[in-house]
Write a protein that holds these residues in place. Structure first.
Motif, PDB file in Angstrom:
ATOM      1  N   GLU A  17      -3.505   2.202  13.234  1.00 50.93           N
ATOM      2  CA  GLU A  17      -3.043   3.007  14.058  1.00 50.93           C
ATOM      3  C   GLU A  17      -2.253   2.290  15.006  1.00 50.93           C
ATOM      4  OE1 GLU A  17      -6.202   5.556  15.974  1.00 50.93           O
ATOM      5  OE2 GLU A  17      -5.029   7.309  15.121  1.00 50.93           O
ATOM      6  N   LEU A  18      -2.425   0.884  15.134  1.00 52.77           N
ATOM      7  CA  LEU A  18      -1.572   0.135  15.898  1.00 52.77           C
ATOM      8  C   LEU A  18      -0.618  -1.049  15.209  1.00 52.77           C
ATOM      9  CD1 LEU A  18      -4.058  -0.723  18.682  1.00 52.77           C
ATOM     10  CD2 LEU A  18      -2.012   0.736  18.837  1.00 52.77           C
ATOM     11  N   ALA A  19      -1.337  -1.891  14.220  1.00 44.46           N
ATOM     12  CA  ALA A  19      -0.787  -3.025  13.624  1.00 44.46           C
ATOM     13  C   ALA A  19       0.480  -2.751  12.985  1.00 44.46           C
ATOM     14  CB  ALA A  19      -1.569  -3.640  12.835  1.00 44.46           C
ATOM     15  N   PRO A  20       0.561  -1.733  12.027  1.00 40.27           N
ATOM     16  CA  PRO A  20       1.548  -1.411  11.128  1.00 40.27           C
ATOM     17  C   PRO A  20       2.968  -1.299  12.080  1.00 40.27           C
ATOM     18  CG  PRO A  20      -0.020  -0.460  10.272  1.00 40.27           C
ATOM     19  CD  PRO A  20      -0.458  -0.807  11.442  1.00 40.27           C
ATOM     20  N   GLU A  21       2.688  -0.140  13.195  1.00 39.97           N
ATOM     21  CA  GLU A  21       3.871   0.008  14.069  1.00 39.97           C
ATOM     22  C   GLU A  21       4.123  -1.052  14.864  1.00 39.97           C
ATOM     23  OE1 GLU A  21       5.723   3.194  17.162  1.00 39.97           O
ATOM     24  OE2 GLU A  21       3.544   3.391  16.271  1.00 39.97           O
ATOM     25  N   ALA A  22       3.377  -1.964  15.379  1.00 37.10           N
ATOM     26  CA  ALA A  22       3.434  -3.114  16.204  1.00 37.10           C
ATOM     27  C   ALA A  22       4.414  -3.995  15.379  1.00 37.10           C
ATOM     28  CB  ALA A  22       2.304  -3.719  16.302  1.00 37.10           C
ATOM     29  N   ILE A  23       4.351  -4.165  14.071  1.00 41.75           N
ATOM     30  CA  ILE A  23       5.304  -5.227  13.416  1.00 41.75           C
ATOM     31  C   ILE A  23       6.417  -4.388  12.568  1.00 41.75           C
ATOM     32  CG2 ILE A  23       3.454  -6.860  13.012  1.00 41.75           C
ATOM     33  CD1 ILE A  23       3.000  -5.939  10.017  1.00 41.75           C
ATOM     34  N   ASN A  24       6.631  -3.190  12.937  1.00 43.94           N
ATOM     35  CA  ASN A  24       7.737  -2.367  12.263  1.00 43.94           C
ATOM     36  C   ASN A  24       7.452  -2.229  10.945  1.00 43.94           C
ATOM     37  OD1 ASN A  24       9.649  -0.536  13.459  1.00 43.94           O
ATOM     38  ND2 ASN A  24      11.126  -1.709  12.313  1.00 43.94           N
ATOM     39  N   ILE A  84       2.419   1.325  -2.845  1.00 49.88           N
ATOM     40  CA  ILE A  84       1.820   0.048  -2.833  1.00 49.88           C
ATOM     41  C   ILE A  84       1.679  -0.726  -1.476  1.00 49.88           C
ATOM     42  CG2 ILE A  84       4.107  -1.494  -3.072  1.00 49.88           C
ATOM     43  CD1 ILE A  84       0.755  -1.911  -4.995  1.00 49.88           C
ATOM     44  N   HIS A  85       2.678  -0.167  -0.592  1.00 47.86           N
ATOM     45  CA  HIS A  85       2.240  -0.583   0.807  1.00 47.86           C
ATOM     46  C   HIS A  85       1.198   0.149   1.421  1.00 47.86           C
ATOM     47  CE1 HIS A  85       6.605  -1.845   1.183  1.00 47.86           C
ATOM     48  NE2 HIS A  85       5.907  -2.813   0.531  1.00 47.86           N
ATOM     49  N   HIS A  86       1.004   1.339   1.105  1.00 54.49           N
ATOM     50  CA  HIS A  86      -0.055   2.183   1.610  1.00 54.49           C
ATOM     51  C   HIS A  86      -1.664   1.401   0.968  1.00 54.49           C
ATOM     52  CE1 HIS A  86       0.891   5.644   3.781  1.00 54.49           C
ATOM     53  NE2 HIS A  86       1.860   5.992   2.720  1.00 54.49           N
ATOM     54  N   VAL A  87      -1.469   1.136  -0.356  1.00 58.79           N
ATOM     55  CA  VAL A  87      -2.562   0.391  -0.834  1.00 58.79           C
ATOM     56  C   VAL A  87      -2.934  -0.877  -0.360  1.00 58.79           C
ATOM     57  CG1 VAL A  87      -3.355  -0.544  -2.998  1.00 58.79           C
ATOM     58  CG2 VAL A  87      -2.520   1.522  -3.110  1.00 58.79           C
ATOM     59  N   MET A  88      -1.945  -1.619   0.132  1.00 58.51           N
ATOM     60  CA  MET A  88      -2.154  -2.940   0.651  1.00 58.51           C
ATOM     61  C   MET A  88      -2.939  -2.870   2.204  1.00 58.51           C
ATOM     62  SD  MET A  88       1.603  -4.556   0.186  1.00 58.51           S
ATOM     63  CE  MET A  88       2.123  -4.872  -1.476  1.00 58.51           C
ATOM     64  N   ARG A  89      -2.322  -1.677   2.875  1.00 56.87           N
ATOM     65  CA  ARG A  89      -3.161  -1.574   4.131  1.00 56.87           C
ATOM     66  C   ARG A  89      -4.574  -1.078   3.923  1.00 56.87           C
ATOM     67  NH1 ARG A  89       2.210   0.358   5.476  1.00 56.87           N
ATOM     68  NH2 ARG A  89       1.723   2.114   4.645  1.00 56.87           N
ATOM     69  N   ALA A  90      -4.770  -0.201   2.966  1.00 56.58           N
ATOM     70  CA  ALA A  90      -5.987   0.405   2.892  1.00 56.58           C
ATOM     71  C   ALA A  90      -6.874  -0.718   2.722  1.00 56.58           C
ATOM     72  CB  ALA A  90      -5.999   1.451   1.768  1.00 56.58           C
ATOM     73  N   ALA A 102       1.581  -8.551   0.815  1.00 59.66           N
ATOM     74  CA  ALA A 102       0.446  -7.831   0.398  1.00 59.66           C
ATOM     75  C   ALA A 102      -0.626  -8.399   1.426  1.00 59.66           C
ATOM     76  CB  ALA A 102       0.026  -8.116  -0.826  1.00 59.66           C
ATOM     77  N   PRO A 103      -1.186  -9.487   1.519  1.00 59.68           N
ATOM     78  CA  PRO A 103      -2.102 -10.139   2.281  1.00 59.68           C
ATOM     79  C   PRO A 103      -1.868  -9.877   3.960  1.00 59.68           C
ATOM     80  CG  PRO A 103      -1.736 -11.780   0.897  1.00 59.68           C
ATOM     81  CD  PRO A 103      -0.802 -10.808   0.812  1.00 59.68           C
ATOM     82  N   ILE A 104      -0.635  -9.896   4.088  1.00 58.36           N
ATOM     83  CA  ILE A 104      -0.106  -9.678   5.587  1.00 58.36           C
ATOM     84  C   ILE A 104      -0.521  -8.330   5.926  1.00 58.36           C
ATOM     85  CG2 ILE A 104       1.552  -9.733   7.292  1.00 58.36           C
ATOM     86  CD1 ILE A 104       2.634 -12.190   5.749  1.00 58.36           C
ATOM     87  N   ALA A 105       0.022  -7.228   4.958  1.00 60.32           N
ATOM     88  CA  ALA A 105      -0.181  -5.867   5.270  1.00 60.32           C
ATOM     89  C   ALA A 105      -1.558  -5.446   5.202  1.00 60.32           C
ATOM     90  CB  ALA A 105       0.481  -5.252   4.052  1.00 60.32           C
ATOM     91  N   GLU A 106      -2.244  -6.197   4.333  1.00 61.61           N
ATOM     92  CA  GLU A 106      -3.695  -5.922   4.246  1.00 61.61           C
ATOM     93  C   GLU A 106      -4.228  -6.195   5.831  1.00 61.61           C
ATOM     94  OE1 GLU A 106      -7.830  -7.733   2.661  1.00 61.61           O
ATOM     95  OE2 GLU A 106      -6.389  -7.477   1.007  1.00 61.61           O
TER      96      GLU A 106
END
Length: 431
Positions: free
Chosen positions: A100-107, A270-276, A89-93
């Motif tokens: 637009e960049l980070a989630p795809e950068a880490i797949n 829950i992953h959407h929420v973490m990133r939000a 969770a904190p990493i996804a946050e």
């Protein structure tokens, strides 16, 4: 950076592993050293290519290579990363600071994460070899085709797209929209939700089939903008006209589409929420920075009590939202997705609401810059306002939560209220 100003990202009950803490530190450095500085190159490519162009900015693949070198890859999937959802969770946050960049950068980007989870859970060995392996390697992209323009698709039982068996093939006919990622030139496969048996019981009518994008009859009609802004990956309207795929492309079992969708959406939500939460933190940081350097009516904005209240309210709301998110992740880890469904629903409502409120305040103190592309705030607001609709609108989650509250017994047998006592006296008098 002192512990007092930036507290431990993990809740006291988390007990994260040393590996989780190492990955968090690595992600923190990756964001500061690579991702945030790369945003300019990404925006310059998008501006030069034009919003209707969905080509991939070169900086994306550069960041993916750097992330893999740092071991920041496929962290969302416990079987790949070894992380619990709460450890992730904190990493996804952190990745949500640059959505637009980070989630795809880490797949770890939607909708691929949900599709990979489905293929991992219920895909056949052949399906996993053909589609899951290249997705995990970041070689292709995918999309999830459920939402339809003619029906309220938050209720999956409304889906009208037909998937009919014809010998050794399924024939797909229907129209979908808001199919995120379908305009990306790397999108190679769609997971399509449709009805295989309209006469079956309500929750056994739907199935999912795997449809390669280049299958005859699949047509990307258009990419829909969000608040006037085109996403690089596209949110597309897609038509399916006599699309034929082998029967072996069924994902899971025939009639199991509704259950599979619920299994997919739980972790995805829950992953959407973490990133939000990361977007909310970025907006708050921008607000704090802005009010300390902007002067109006004789002094810095930071000295005005109304501005200070907005900052304080923002911190309170983000901490409350984060607590709900972490509790939901903890329940997923300890009791499973089904047990966590109400906690996930609560987080899915509360977090986007809080994040939108914080971004809105940040926009306000930035004035004209806040509503333009001079800052990322307008983009962030558009995406997270839309989040209150996709993966289940607020109303659907609130209905689920209310139904749960109305059906569970109270902790104690409550004594009669004063109102009830007065009603009993009135009834006795009437007799």
């Amino acid at each position: 950076m002192s512990p007092e100003s930036h507290p431990d990202p993990y809740p006291a009950y988390a007990a994260p592993s040393p590996r989780a803490r190492e990955l968090y530190a690595a992600m923190l450095a990756f964001m500061a050293q690579e991702v945030l500085p790369a945003e300019r190159a990404y925006e310059e490519h998008r501006h030069a290519a034009g919003e209707q162009d969905h080509s991939v900015p070169p900086v994306i693949e550069e960041l993916k290579a750097k992330a893999r070198e740092r071991g920041l890859w496929n962290l969302f999937l416990p079987s790949e990363s070894g992380l619990t959802q709460l450890e992730y969770a904190p990493i996804a946050e952190l990745s949500g600071w640059s959505n637009e960049l980070a989630p795809e950068a880490i797949n770890c980007q939607a909708p691929d994460t949900g599709n990979m989870e489905l293929l991992h859970l219920i895909g056949t060995p052949e399906q996993q070899q053909r589609w899951l392996r290249p997705l995990l390697a970041g070689e292709i992209r995918s999309a999830f085709a459920m939402t339809e323009p003619r029906v309220a698709s938050s209720d999956a039982t409304n889906i009208e797209t037909r998937i009919e068996r014809d010998g050794d093939e399924y024939v797909v006919n229907g129209r979908k929209w808001w199919i995120s990622g379908a305009a990306d030139p790397r999108c190679a496969v769609l997971i399509v939700m449709g009805k295989t048996d309209p006469e079956a019981v309500t929750h056994r009518q739907q199935s999912m089939v795997i449809v390669p994008v280049d299958t005859p009859g699949v047509r990307i009609e258009r990419s829909l903008p969000v608040f006037g802004r085109q996403d690089q990956h596209g949110h597309c309207e897609v038509s399916f006209t006599d699309v034929r795929v082998p029967v072996s492309n069924i994902l899971g079992e025939e009639g199991g589409g509704f259950a599979a969708a619920q299994a997919r959406l739980g972790p995805g939500r829950i992953h959407h929420v973490m990133r939000a939460l990361g977007a909310g933190e970025r907006a708050l940081a921008m607000m704090v920075q802005r009010v300390q350097v902007r002067t109006a009516f004789g002094g810095p904005l930071a000295e005005q009590s109304a501005v200070r209240e907005r900052i304080a309210e923002s911190r309170i709301e983000l901490e409350q939202a984060r607590a709900l998110c972490h509790v939901a992740a903890h329940i997923v880890d300890t009791r499973g997705n089904k047990a966590a469904r109400h906690a996930i629903a609560a987080a899915k409502v509360a977090v986007p609401r809080a994040v939108c409120a914080v971004i809105d305040r940040a926009i306000q103190v930035h004035g004209g810059a806040g509503v333009s592309d001079a800052t990322p705030l307008a983009m962030l607001y558009g995406w997270h306002r839309a989040m209150r609709i996709f993966d289940g609108p607020d109303e659907a989650h609130l209905t689920t939560l209310a139904r749960h509250e109305l059906t569970r017994p109270p902790l104690f047998d409550l004594p009669p209220s004063l109102f009830d006592q007065m009603r009993d006296v009135d009834a006795e008098g009437a007799r």
